[in-house]
Design a protein around this motif. Structure first.
Motif, PDB file in Angstrom:
ATOM      1  N   MET A   1      36.294  45.220  43.976  1.00 17.94           N
ATOM      2  CA  MET A   1      37.420  44.481  44.522  1.00 17.94           C
ATOM      3  C   MET A   1      38.625  45.404  44.642  1.00 17.94           C
ATOM      4  O   MET A   1      39.006  46.056  43.683  1.00 17.94           O
ATOM      5  CB  MET A   1      37.749  43.279  43.623  1.00 17.94           C
ATOM      6  N   GLN A   2      39.207  45.489  45.816  1.00 18.15           N
ATOM      7  CA  GLN A   2      40.325  46.380  46.082  1.00 18.15           C
ATOM      8  C   GLN A   2      41.632  45.598  45.990  1.00 18.15           C
ATOM      9  O   GLN A   2      41.814  44.582  46.662  1.00 18.15           O
ATOM     10  CB  GLN A   2      40.187  47.010  47.482  1.00 18.15           C
ATOM     11  N   PHE A   3      42.542  46.063  45.123  1.00 21.79           N
ATOM     12  CA  PHE A   3      43.829  45.410  44.939  1.00 21.79           C
ATOM     13  C   PHE A   3      44.932  46.453  44.990  1.00 21.79           C
ATOM     14  O   PHE A   3      44.689  47.664  44.973  1.00 21.79           O
ATOM     15  CB  PHE A   3      43.894  44.690  43.587  1.00 21.79           C
ATOM     16  N   ALA A 329      33.951  31.383  41.603  1.00 20.48           N
ATOM     17  CA  ALA A 329      34.193  32.511  42.506  1.00 20.48           C
ATOM     18  C   ALA A 329      35.665  32.922  42.488  1.00 20.48           C
ATOM     19  O   ALA A 329      36.001  34.114  42.422  1.00 20.48           O
ATOM     20  CB  ALA A 329      33.763  32.151  43.928  1.00 20.48           C
ATOM     21  N   LYS A 330      36.561  31.919  42.527  1.00 21.57           N
ATOM     22  CA  LYS A 330      37.983  32.240  42.443  1.00 21.57           C
ATOM     23  C   LYS A 330      38.317  32.852  41.094  1.00 21.57           C
ATOM     24  O   LYS A 330      39.104  33.811  41.010  1.00 21.57           O
ATOM     25  CB  LYS A 330      38.845  30.994  42.668  1.00 21.57           C
ATOM     26  N   SER A 331      37.744  32.316  40.035  1.00 17.94           N
ATOM     27  CA  SER A 331      38.020  32.828  38.693  1.00 17.94           C
ATOM     28  C   SER A 331      37.681  34.302  38.585  1.00 17.94           C
ATOM     29  O   SER A 331      38.446  35.095  38.019  1.00 17.94           O
ATOM     30  CB  SER A 331      37.226  32.023  37.659  1.00 17.94           C
ATOM     31  N   GLU A 332      36.526  34.688  39.105  1.00 20.22           N
ATOM     32  CA  GLU A 332      36.126  36.098  39.046  1.00 20.22           C
ATOM     33  C   GLU A 332      37.128  36.978  39.784  1.00 20.22           C
ATOM     34  O   GLU A 332      37.502  38.058  39.312  1.00 20.22           O
ATOM     35  CB  GLU A 332      34.727  36.258  39.641  1.00 20.22           C
ATOM     36  N   HIS A 333      37.590  36.520  40.946  1.00 19.19           N
ATOM     37  CA  HIS A 333      38.529  37.307  41.746  1.00 19.19           C
ATOM     38  C   HIS A 333      39.910  37.333  41.106  1.00 19.19           C
ATOM     39  O   HIS A 333      40.558  38.387  41.019  1.00 19.19           O
ATOM     40  CB  HIS A 333      38.600  36.733  43.158  1.00 19.19           C
ATOM     41  N   LEU A 334      40.361  36.163  40.644  1.00 18.16           N
ATOM     42  CA  LEU A 334      41.697  36.048  40.050  1.00 18.16           C
ATOM     43  C   LEU A 334      41.796  36.883  38.776  1.00 18.16           C
ATOM     44  O   LEU A 334      42.787  37.599  38.550  1.00 18.16           O
ATOM     45  CB  LEU A 334      41.979  34.573  39.746  1.00 18.16           C
ATOM     46  N   THR A 335      40.768  36.805  37.925  1.00 18.68           N
ATOM     47  CA  THR A 335      40.791  37.559  36.676  1.00 18.68           C
ATOM     48  C   THR A 335      40.664  39.051  36.933  1.00 18.68           C
ATOM     49  O   THR A 335      41.284  39.867  36.234  1.00 18.68           O
ATOM     50  CB  THR A 335      39.672  37.072  35.749  1.00 18.68           C
ATOM     51  N   SER A 336      39.897  39.427  37.952  1.00 21.38           N
ATOM     52  CA  SER A 336      39.793  40.844  38.315  1.00 21.38           C
ATOM     53  C   SER A 336      41.138  41.371  38.826  1.00 21.38           C
ATOM     54  O   SER A 336      41.508  42.524  38.549  1.00 21.38           O
ATOM     55  CB  SER A 336      38.716  41.039  39.377  1.00 21.38           C
ATOM     56  N   TYR A 337      41.852  40.533  39.554  1.00 22.34           N
ATOM     57  CA  TYR A 337      43.188  40.913  40.004  1.00 22.34           C
ATOM     58  C   TYR A 337      44.132  41.118  38.823  1.00 22.34           C
ATOM     59  O   TYR A 337      44.859  42.128  38.750  1.00 22.34           O
ATOM     60  CB  TYR A 337      43.731  39.830  40.943  1.00 22.34           C
ATOM     61  N   GLU A 339      43.249  41.857  35.802  1.00 19.09           N
ATOM     62  CA  GLU A 339      42.772  43.063  35.115  1.00 19.09           C
ATOM     63  C   GLU A 339      43.317  44.319  35.789  1.00 19.09           C
ATOM     64  O   GLU A 339      43.768  45.261  35.120  1.00 19.09           O
ATOM     65  CB  GLU A 339      41.247  43.066  35.121  1.00 19.09           C
ATOM     66  N   TYR A 340      43.291  44.328  37.113  1.00 18.61           N
ATOM     67  CA  TYR A 340      43.830  45.479  37.848  1.00 18.61           C
ATOM     68  C   TYR A 340      45.312  45.682  37.519  1.00 18.61           C
ATOM     69  O   TYR A 340      45.757  46.809  37.245  1.00 18.61           O
ATOM     70  CB  TYR A 340      43.642  45.289  39.356  1.00 18.61           C
ATOM     71  N   LEU A 341      46.084  44.613  37.567  1.00 17.53           N
ATOM     72  CA  LEU A 341      47.519  44.721  37.305  1.00 17.53           C
ATOM     73  C   LEU A 341      47.792  45.216  35.891  1.00 17.53           C
ATOM     74  O   LEU A 341      48.705  46.026  35.662  1.00 17.53           O
ATOM     75  CB  LEU A 341      48.200  43.373  37.528  1.00 17.53           C
ATOM     76  N   ASP A 408      51.130  33.881  39.513  1.00 22.11           N
ATOM     77  CA  ASP A 408      51.205  33.768  38.062  1.00 22.11           C
ATOM     78  C   ASP A 408      50.810  35.090  37.408  1.00 22.11           C
ATOM     79  O   ASP A 408      51.462  35.549  36.464  1.00 22.11           O
ATOM     80  CB  ASP A 408      50.264  32.661  37.554  1.00 22.11           C
ATOM     81  N   CYS A 409      49.723  35.668  37.901  1.00 25.85           N
ATOM     82  CA  CYS A 409      49.248  36.941  37.340  1.00 25.85           C
ATOM     83  C   CYS A 409      50.266  38.049  37.583  1.00 25.85           C
ATOM     84  O   CYS A 409      50.549  38.858  36.684  1.00 25.85           O
ATOM     85  CB  CYS A 409      47.899  37.318  37.960  1.00 25.85           C
ATOM     86  N   TRP A 410      50.817  38.087  38.786  1.00 28.02           N
ATOM     87  CA  TRP A 410      51.801  39.125  39.118  1.00 28.02           C
ATOM     88  C   TRP A 410      53.061  38.946  38.267  1.00 28.02           C
ATOM     89  O   TRP A 410      53.582  39.917  37.692  1.00 28.02           O
ATOM     90  CB  TRP A 410      52.138  39.070  40.604  1.00 28.02           C
ATOM     91  N   ASN A 411      53.541  37.715  38.164  1.00 22.66           N
ATOM     92  CA  ASN A 411      54.746  37.467  37.357  1.00 22.66           C
ATOM     93  C   ASN A 411      54.519  37.823  35.896  1.00 22.66           C
ATOM     94  O   ASN A 411      55.399  38.390  35.235  1.00 22.66           O
ATOM     95  CB  ASN A 411      55.169  35.999  37.476  1.00 22.66           C
ATOM     96  N   PHE A 412      53.338  37.479  35.371  1.00 24.62           N
ATOM     97  CA  PHE A 412      53.038  37.801  33.977  1.00 24.62           C
ATOM     98  C   PHE A 412      53.103  39.308  33.739  1.00 24.62           C
ATOM     99  O   PHE A 412      53.719  39.767  32.758  1.00 24.62           O
ATOM    100  CB  PHE A 412      51.665  37.275  33.590  1.00 24.62           C
ATOM    101  N   THR A 413      52.486  40.079  34.588  1.00 24.63           N
ATOM    102  CA  THR A 413      52.454  41.526  34.354  1.00 24.63           C
ATOM    103  C   THR A 413      53.833  42.149  34.539  1.00 24.63           C
ATOM    104  O   THR A 413      54.174  43.123  33.859  1.00 24.63           O
ATOM    105  CB  THR A 413      51.427  42.218  35.266  1.00 24.63           C
TER     106      THR A 413
END
Length: 420
Positions: A1-3, A329-337, A339-341, A408-413
């Motif tokens: 997954m590319q982020f 499917a969303k969970s896998e992508h969202l959590t991978s995102y 993780e990347y951040l 949410d993920c972006w704001n958290f990081t």
């Protein structure tokens, strides 16, 4: 997954997310400045579905309007209320309808299952569990061993991580069974470890246990509504779970239980019986001889707590509308995102101890904080993050796909970065 770590990317990902519409079906707690908190704590308590208010109020009104007649004279009759949850719950945990019942709370269900499936005899008395199992599981297992006259210090075998590692290796479990298989009565593992977030191969564990003559059960508290469990196909003898985490049923609410269909008609299994597990056709005949309902319903004791079941009905409707495969499917992508951040943060104070492979985890990422004293967690909490701290050094964050966003993920990081 590319982020990448651009804010615009998070915005674009949310716009492209077909499931983002479900966020408005939940109430997001507000921060002190009246903005939405960054809520990443569904692994501890899920958010309130808005329709839960409607459904609870309906039952309160029916109570006032009908009194005792509400047990029979309404669409969602109280005597059958648990049945209205079964099909959806069975779909989420991957079980047949007759293998699932919504009843009690988590640890009582675990005890009731061990009454039936932990039967120490001769030298086969031991129970295998994770070294860092959730404390309530440890207490329950130890008390059952004591009840049967055993010694928990001798009769609990703890599946340990290898030196220098945080997660567990299935080969080590195989080794335990190879050495002690004829002494082990039960394998009882958390399907997703509460501390590390590791998701275990339940089918493989069951096969290992059954090949050595052991019963196998799972605590799915951190797994139900989070990962695909496929409980029937695993062949496990039983499983239990709460519903107030990823299934959003409210604090301390009702729990779930799975009993594999091969045990459905086995009336010789010991159990602690109650009248709600008695044959429905004869329940109100008030007979002295207990006749269990075939399947998981036969382990019920008492009539259903309706005001706790109404919120889970609201949540399960949303799960069925969204589709669990879509949520996973969303969970896998969202959590991978996420993780990347996190991996893109500067410095070395944060280490993810959850497996990096998506098949070995749910949506929770456990962050070990170097030189932790909880001050970092307190700083991010002051800035609007609602997450979870576990001693001695872990912050647990869990982007639940049914209501969390990429922002949410972006704001958290961003908050974490500014607080390091």
């Amino acid at each position: 997954m590319q982020f990448d770590s651009l804010k615009e990317t998070a915005i674009a990902l949310d716009k492209a997310d077909d499931l983002s519409r479900f966020r408005k079906s939940f109430t997001i707690p507000k921060h002190t400045d009246n903005t939405e908190s960054v809520y990443l704590c569904g692994n501890s308590l899920g958010l309130r579905p808005n329709k839960a208010v409607t459904y609870v109020n309906e039952e309160l009104e029916d109570w006032a309007r009908l009194g005792v007649k509400g047990h029979f004279d309404k669409e969602f009759a109280w005597t059958r209320y648990h049945e209205f949850l079964t099909e959806s719950m069975a779909t989420i945990v991957g079980a047949k309808h007759e293998e699932v019942v919504v009843m009690n709370t988590l640890t009582p269900n675990l005890h009731f299952m061990m009454v039936s499936f932990y039967q120490p005899e001769g030298k086969r008395r031991k129970i295998v569990m994770e070294a860092d199992a959730f404390p309530s599981d440890t207490y329950a297992v130890a008390s059952q061993i004591k009840f049967h006259g055993g010694n928990p210090d001798e009769d609990i075998i703890r599946w340990q991580p290898r030196p220098g590692e945080n997660t567990l290796n299935i080969e080590d479990l195989q080794q335990i069974l190879s050495q002690h298989g004829d002494e082990i009565a039960l394998i009882m593992i958390g399907a997703v470890n509460y501390y590390t977030g590791q998701y275990f191969d339940l089918k493989k564990i069951t096969e290992i246990g059954h090949s050595h003559g052991c019963m196998v059960g799972f605590d799915c508290a951190h797994a139900a509504g989070n990962v695909p469990l496929n409980l029937h196909d695993t062949g496990a003898d039983f499983a239990v779970w709460c519903t107030y985490k990823y299934l959003n049923s409210g604090p301390g609410s009702i729990a779930g239980c799975f009993v594999h269909e091969r045990h459905a008609h086995n009336e010789r299994l010991p159990r602690f019986a109650g009248w709600w597990g008695h044959d429905k056709e004869e329940r109100f005949l008030m007979k002295d001889q207990f006749k269990p309902i075939p399947g998981a319903e036969g382990w019920q004791q008492s009539n259903a707590p309706i005001l706790s079941m109404a919120p889970i009905r609201a949540s399960l409707e949303l799960f069925m509308e969204a589709g669990f495969e879509n949520l996973r499917a969303k969970s896998e992508h969202l959590t991978s995102y996420l993780e990347y951040l996190l991996n893109d943060l500067p410095g070395d104070r944060i280490k993810i101890i959850t497996p990096s492979t998506v098949k070995d985890r749910g949506c929770q990422l456990s962050l070990a904080v170097k030189n932790a004293d909880k001050s970092l967690f307190e700083r991010i909490s002051d800035k609007g993050v609602i997450a979870d701290w576990r001693e001695p050094d872990v912050i647990r964050v869990a982007p639940a796909p049914i209501y969390n966003s990429y922002m949410d993920c972006w704001n958290f990081t961003q908050i974490l970065k500014s607080s390091l």
